[in-house]
Write a protein that holds these residues in place. Structure first.
Motif, PDB file in Angstrom:
ATOM      1  N   ASP A 182       0.828  -1.207   0.000  1.00 64.06           N
ATOM      2  CA  ASP A 182       0.000   0.000   0.000  1.00 64.06           C
ATOM      3  C   ASP A 182       0.862   1.257   0.000  1.00 64.06           C
ATOM      4  O   ASP A 182       0.370   2.338  -0.346  1.00 64.06           O
ATOM      5  N   TYR A 183       2.111   1.117   0.407  1.00 64.63           N
ATOM      6  CA  TYR A 183       3.027   2.263   0.437  1.00 64.63           C
ATOM      7  C   TYR A 183       3.921   2.203  -0.799  1.00 64.63           C
ATOM      8  O   TYR A 183       5.043   1.709  -0.756  1.00 64.63           O
ATOM      9  N   THR A 184       3.394   2.694  -1.898  1.00 65.96           N
ATOM     10  CA  THR A 184       4.172   2.740  -3.128  1.00 65.96           C
ATOM     11  C   THR A 184       5.364   3.661  -2.947  1.00 65.96           C
ATOM     12  O   THR A 184       5.436   4.445  -1.996  1.00 65.96           O
ATOM     13  N   ARG A 185       6.300   3.570  -3.862  1.00 64.83           N
ATOM     14  CA  ARG A 185       7.490   4.423  -3.755  1.00 64.83           C
ATOM     15  C   ARG A 185       7.108   5.902  -3.742  1.00 64.83           C
ATOM     16  O   ARG A 185       7.648   6.684  -2.967  1.00 64.83           O
ATOM     17  N   GLN A 186       6.156   6.286  -4.608  1.00 70.03           N
ATOM     18  CA  GLN A 186       5.763   7.692  -4.650  1.00 70.03           C
ATOM     19  C   GLN A 186       5.065   8.118  -3.370  1.00 70.03           C
ATOM     20  O   GLN A 186       5.274   9.224  -2.863  1.00 70.03           O
ATOM     21  N   ARG A 187       4.236   7.248  -2.812  1.00 71.08           N
ATOM     22  CA  ARG A 187       3.570   7.564  -1.543  1.00 71.08           C
ATOM     23  C   ARG A 187       4.605   7.749  -0.427  1.00 71.08           C
ATOM     24  O   ARG A 187       4.498   8.661   0.384  1.00 71.08           O
ATOM     25  N   ARG A 188       5.600   6.886  -0.398  1.00 72.65           N
ATOM     26  CA  ARG A 188       6.643   7.002   0.619  1.00 72.65           C
ATOM     27  C   ARG A 188       7.383   8.330   0.472  1.00 72.65           C
ATOM     28  O   ARG A 188       7.667   9.014   1.457  1.00 72.65           O
ATOM     29  N   ASP A 189       7.712   8.696  -0.770  1.00 71.43           N
ATOM     30  CA  ASP A 189       8.406   9.969  -1.002  1.00 71.43           C
ATOM     31  C   ASP A 189       7.550  11.143  -0.553  1.00 71.43           C
ATOM     32  O   ASP A 189       8.045  12.099   0.060  1.00 71.43           O
ATOM     33  N   ASN A 190       6.261  11.105  -0.871  1.00 71.74           N
ATOM     34  CA  ASN A 190       5.364  12.180  -0.454  1.00 71.74           C
ATOM     35  C   ASN A 190       5.277  12.282   1.064  1.00 71.74           C
ATOM     36  O   ASN A 190       5.274  13.376   1.630  1.00 71.74           O
ATOM     37  N   LEU A 191       5.200  11.135   1.739  1.00 68.85           N
ATOM     38  CA  LEU A 191       5.129  11.143   3.205  1.00 68.85           C
ATOM     39  C   LEU A 191       6.402  11.703   3.818  1.00 68.85           C
ATOM     40  O   LEU A 191       6.347  12.406   4.838  1.00 68.85           O
ATOM     41  N   MET A 192       7.540  11.409   3.212  1.00 67.58           N
ATOM     42  CA  MET A 192       8.800  11.962   3.714  1.00 67.58           C
ATOM     43  C   MET A 192       8.793  13.485   3.635  1.00 67.58           C
ATOM     44  O   MET A 192       9.189  14.179   4.568  1.00 67.58           O
ATOM     45  N   ARG A 193       8.319  14.017   2.503  1.00 68.23           N
ATOM     46  CA  ARG A 193       8.279  15.476   2.351  1.00 68.23           C
ATOM     47  C   ARG A 193       7.212  16.093   3.252  1.00 68.23           C
ATOM     48  O   ARG A 193       7.415  17.178   3.814  1.00 68.23           O
ATOM     49  N   MET A 194       6.093  15.422   3.402  1.00 66.94           N
ATOM     50  CA  MET A 194       5.056  15.913   4.306  1.00 66.94           C
ATOM     51  C   MET A 194       5.601  15.997   5.723  1.00 66.94           C
ATOM     52  O   MET A 194       5.366  16.973   6.439  1.00 66.94           O
TER      53      MET A 194
END
Length: 267
Positions: A182-194
Motif C-alpha cells: 500500500d506504500y508505493t514508492r511515490q507515496r513514501r516519497d510524499n510522506l517523507m516530504r510531508m
C-alpha cells in the motif's frame, strides 16, 4: 632436426578468478542488486540534540532483501525533541512517519519489543515487533508490516497468530497488519516530504491557504490556489503539504505531489 616447441598459450591462463577480481555487469544483463556478504548492524554514536534509538533490536545489518532506513522524528512523548528511529524497510519507515504526523498519536517506537513463540514445526523462534504507537488517550497498538505476497500465504497468517498469542497482554491493546504494498514508492516519497514540512510549521501560511481553499469557488490543481493566497508561493506550497498531512485537503499520494497535483477540500 626437432622443431622448436612453443609454450601452450592456454597453459598460461588462470583456471579460476579470485572473488575480488570478478566483475558483474549489473547494467546490461543482471539487473538485480549485487548480493553482498552480511555485515553487522551499524552503531550510531551520540548525536548532539538528538535522542538515541531505544528499540530492543537494531535492524540495520546489511541485507539483500530489505531496505534499512535511519530517520529522526518528533513526538509529544519526547517533548518534540528529535529522536533516532531505525526501520527494517521503507514501508515500515513510512508507516511510522504517517503515525507521527497524526494529531491523535502521542508516541511512536520502532522495534519496541521481542517475543518468543513456537512455529507450526514446533521450532522456537523470536520476533521483534516493527512498530508500537501510543494514542493520546493511552491506547497502545502494535503494527506488523509485511509485503502482500507474504501476507497471502497461509503460513504467514499462522505466524501472525502465533506472534499475537505470544505477545503479553500488557504490551498493547491490539495489533494490526499493514500491507507494505500500500506504500508505493511515490507515496513514501510524499510522506517523507510531508513529514519535513509538518515539522517546519508556519501557522500563518496554513490558515491563509485554508481560508483561500474555502473561499475560492472552484480550483482543480494545487497551483490554482497560489494567486489567491496572501502568502508567497513557497509558503503556500508548504502549507498545502501540511494541510494534506492534517487531512484538511485531499490528494492522490500515489502520484507526485506538486503544484500540478489535483487537490480538493476533504469532506
Amino acid at each position: 632436426m626437432p622443431r622448436e616447441t612453443r609454450p601452450d598459450r592456454d597453459a598460461t591462463k588462470r583456471e579460476y578468478v579470485e572473488t575480488e577480481d570478478k566483475v558483474i555487469d549489473h547494467d546490461s544483463w543482471n539487473y538485480s542488486l549485487p548480493k553482498l556478504p552480511r555485515a553487522s548492524a551499524l552503531s550510531l554514536g551520540d548525536i548532539r540534540g538528538v535522542l538515541p534509538f531505544d528499540g530492543v533490536r537494531n535492524p540495520s545489518a546489511r541485507s539483500n532483501t530489505s531496505h534499512k532506513v535511519f530517520l529522526t522524528y518528533r513526538t509529544p512523548a519526547n517533548d518534540w525533541k528529535p529522536k533516532v528511529g531505525i526501520a527494517e524497510s521503507a514501508a515500515e519507515a513510512a508507516t511510522g512517519l504517517e503515525a507521527v504526523m497524526s494529531r491523535e498519536i502521542y508516541d511512536v517506537t520502532f522495534q519496541p519489543l521481542t517475543v518468543h513463540y513456537r512455529d507450526e514445526d514446533n521450532v522456537r523462534r523470536s520476533y521483534t515487533h516493527d512498530l508500537k504507537i501510543t494514542f493520546r488517550n493511552g491506547y497502545k497498538r502494535l503494527i506488523f508490516v509485511r509485503n502482500e505476497e507474504s501476507l497471502e500465504k497461509p503460513r504467514t497468517q499462522r505466524q501472525i497468530n502465533a506472534i499475537v498469542a505470544a505477545t503479553p497482554k500488557h504490551a498493547a491493546n491490539d495489533m494490526i497488519v499493514v500491507n507494505a504494498n500500500d506504500y508505493t514508492r511515490q507515496r513514501r516519497d510524499n510522506l517523507m516530504r510531508m513529514h519535513h514540512f509538518v515539522f517546519q510549521p508556519d501557522a500563518e501560511a496554513d490558515e491563509a491557504l485554508w481560508e483561500t481553499a474555502l473561499s475560492v469557488k472552484s480550483f482543480y490543481y494545487m497551483r490554482d490556489l497560489f494567486p489567491h493566497a496572501p502568502v508567497s508561493t513557497p509558503r503556500a506550497f508548504a502549507a498545502c503539504y501540511r494541510l494534506i498531512a492534517r487531512g484538511a485537503l485531499r490528494a492522490n499520494l500515489d502520484h507526485v505531489l506538486w503544484e500540478h497535483s489535483r487537490i480538493e477540500v476533504a469532506a
